[in-house]
Design a protein around this motif. Sequence first.
Motif, PDB file in Angstrom:
ATOM      1  N   VAL A  15       0.838  -1.204   0.000  1.00 56.60           N
ATOM      2  CA  VAL A  15       0.000   0.000   0.000  1.00 56.60           C
ATOM      3  C   VAL A  15       0.868   1.247   0.000  1.00 56.60           C
ATOM      4  N   ASP A  16       1.912   1.250   0.829  1.00 57.20           N
ATOM      5  CA  ASP A  16       2.819   2.402   0.877  1.00 57.20           C
ATOM      6  C   ASP A  16       3.492   2.624  -0.475  1.00 57.20           C
ATOM      7  N   ILE A  17       3.901   1.555  -1.101  1.00 53.64           N
ATOM      8  CA  ILE A  17       4.554   1.650  -2.412  1.00 53.64           C
ATOM      9  C   ILE A  17       3.572   2.176  -3.455  1.00 53.64           C
ATOM     10  N   ALA A  18       2.338   1.699  -3.402  1.00 54.89           N
ATOM     11  CA  ALA A  18       1.311   2.169  -4.343  1.00 54.89           C
ATOM     12  C   ALA A  18       1.034   3.653  -4.134  1.00 54.89           C
ATOM     13  N   ILE A  19       0.954   4.091  -2.891  1.00 52.73           N
ATOM     14  CA  ILE A  19       0.728   5.508  -2.593  1.00 52.73           C
ATOM     15  C   ILE A  19       1.880   6.345  -3.134  1.00 52.73           C
ATOM     16  N   PHE A  20       3.108   5.887  -2.919  1.00 48.52           N
ATOM     17  CA  PHE A  20       4.274   6.609  -3.433  1.00 48.52           C
ATOM     18  C   PHE A  20       4.217   6.724  -4.952  1.00 48.52           C
ATOM     19  N   ARG A  21       3.889   5.631  -5.622  1.00 49.37           N
ATOM     20  CA  ARG A  21       3.821   5.643  -7.089  1.00 49.37           C
ATOM     21  C   ARG A  21       2.707   6.553  -7.588  1.00 49.37           C
ATOM     22  N   LEU A  22       1.575   6.538  -6.921  1.00 49.01           N
ATOM     23  CA  LEU A  22       0.469   7.411  -7.325  1.00 49.01           C
ATOM     24  C   LEU A  22       0.839   8.883  -7.134  1.00 49.01           C
ATOM     25  N   ARG A  23       1.489   9.198  -6.035  1.00 50.80           N
ATOM     26  CA  ARG A  23       1.928  10.588  -5.811  1.00 50.80           C
ATOM     27  C   ARG A  23       2.932  11.020  -6.869  1.00 50.80           C
ATOM     28  N   SER A  24       3.817  10.120  -7.235  1.00 49.91           N
ATOM     29  CA  SER A  24       4.790  10.407  -8.295  1.00 49.91           C
ATOM     30  C   SER A  24       4.075  10.637  -9.625  1.00 49.91           C
ATOM     31  N   THR A  25       3.064   9.838  -9.894  1.00 52.57           N
ATOM     32  CA  THR A  25       2.286   9.990 -11.124  1.00 52.57           C
ATOM     33  C   THR A  25       1.542  11.316 -11.135  1.00 52.57           C
ATOM     34  N   VAL A  26       0.995  11.724 -10.000  1.00 58.77           N
ATOM     35  CA  VAL A  26       0.312  13.014  -9.894  1.00 58.77           C
ATOM     36  C   VAL A  26       1.277  14.141 -10.266  1.00 58.77           C
ATOM     37  N   SER A  27       2.461  14.080  -9.703  1.00 57.95           N
ATOM     38  CA  SER A  27       3.467  15.109  -9.984  1.00 57.95           C
ATOM     39  C   SER A  27       3.834  15.145 -11.473  1.00 57.95           C
ATOM     40  N   THR A  28       4.024  13.966 -12.054  1.00 55.19           N
ATOM     41  CA  THR A  28       4.371  13.875 -13.479  1.00 55.19           C
ATOM     42  C   THR A  28       3.247  14.427 -14.348  1.00 55.19           C
ATOM     43  N   LEU A  29       2.016  14.072 -14.034  1.00 59.32           N
ATOM     44  CA  LEU A  29       0.876  14.557 -14.815  1.00 59.32           C
ATOM     45  C   LEU A  29       0.710  16.069 -14.692  1.00 59.32           C
ATOM     46  N   GLU A  30       0.916  16.602 -13.499  1.00 57.87           N
ATOM     47  CA  GLU A  30       0.810  18.055 -13.314  1.00 57.87           C
ATOM     48  C   GLU A  30       1.842  18.786 -14.175  1.00 57.87           C
ATOM     49  N   ARG A  32       3.214  17.633 -16.921  1.00 51.78           N
ATOM     50  CA  ARG A  32       2.834  17.428 -18.323  1.00 51.78           C
ATOM     51  C   ARG A  32       1.716  18.383 -18.739  1.00 51.78           C
ATOM     52  N   ILE A  33       0.725  18.535 -17.894  1.00 53.19           N
ATOM     53  CA  ILE A  33      -0.390  19.440 -18.195  1.00 53.19           C
ATOM     54  C   ILE A  33       0.125  20.875 -18.349  1.00 53.19           C
ATOM     55  N   GLU A  34       0.986  21.276 -17.427  1.00 53.49           N
ATOM     56  CA  GLU A  34       1.546  22.632 -17.493  1.00 53.49           C
ATOM     57  C   GLU A  34       2.350  22.826 -18.782  1.00 53.49           C
ATOM     58  N   HIS A  35       3.153  21.840 -19.130  1.00 54.15           N
ATOM     59  CA  HIS A  35       3.969  21.917 -20.349  1.00 54.15           C
ATOM     60  C   HIS A  35       3.084  21.990 -21.595  1.00 54.15           C
ATOM     61  N   LEU A  36       2.066  21.144 -21.663  1.00 52.38           N
ATOM     62  CA  LEU A  36       1.165  21.151 -22.818  1.00 52.38           C
ATOM     63  C   LEU A  36       0.405  22.475 -22.928  1.00 52.38           C
ATOM     64  N   ALA A  73      -3.778  17.948 -23.291  1.00 51.93           N
ATOM     65  CA  ALA A  73      -3.792  18.477 -21.923  1.00 51.93           C
ATOM     66  C   ALA A  73      -5.089  18.086 -21.217  1.00 51.93           C
ATOM     67  N   ASP A  74      -6.204  18.123 -21.937  1.00 52.44           N
ATOM     68  CA  ASP A  74      -7.488  17.718 -21.350  1.00 52.44           C
ATOM     69  C   ASP A  74      -7.478  16.239 -20.964  1.00 52.44           C
ATOM     70  N   LYS A  75      -6.879  15.414 -21.838  1.00 54.82           N
ATOM     71  CA  LYS A  75      -6.783  13.984 -21.549  1.00 54.82           C
ATOM     72  C   LYS A  75      -5.917  13.747 -20.303  1.00 54.82           C
ATOM     73  N   ALA A  76      -4.810  14.483 -20.221  1.00 56.79           N
ATOM     74  CA  ALA A  76      -3.932  14.353 -19.054  1.00 56.79           C
ATOM     75  C   ALA A  76      -4.649  14.835 -17.794  1.00 56.79           C
ATOM     76  N   SER A  77      -5.482  15.859 -17.919  1.00 57.05           N
ATOM     77  CA  SER A  77      -6.247  16.355 -16.768  1.00 57.05           C
ATOM     78  C   SER A  77      -7.231  15.303 -16.272  1.00 57.05           C
TER      79      SER A  77
END
Length: 106
Positions: A15-30, A32-36, A73-77
């Motif tokens: 669970v801790d590992i999944a939470i870490f990965r999800l938080r990392s994904t949130v950061s990456t998506l944010e 990406r959205i800003e860049h797009l 960007a909409d898809k990433a959002s």
Amino acid sequence: AAATANKSTSPLNDVDIAIFRLRSTVSTLERRIEHLSDQANAVQGRALKAKKQGRTLLAVTYLKRRNLLQAEADKASSMLLNVENSLQSLEQAKADAEVVKAYKLA
């Protein structure tokens, strides 16, 4: 003393590992959205400049590119929203499990 310190910390579980990965994904998506969005705004500026120069076909091409970037960007959002919902659910489930564990110890 070091062995005692290691015993007081709980090891990471799935669970801790999944939470870490999800938080990392949130950061990456944010990012990406800003860049797009930045790219879409820049292309829109080029479209306006081309239109002012009388280069209508080029301006239309730029606007089509801006629309593609905005759609991406909409898809990433949407993905970001889904990941954040999953993260919230997982964190709530972890908290609920800790409460149950505390009741069992009491």
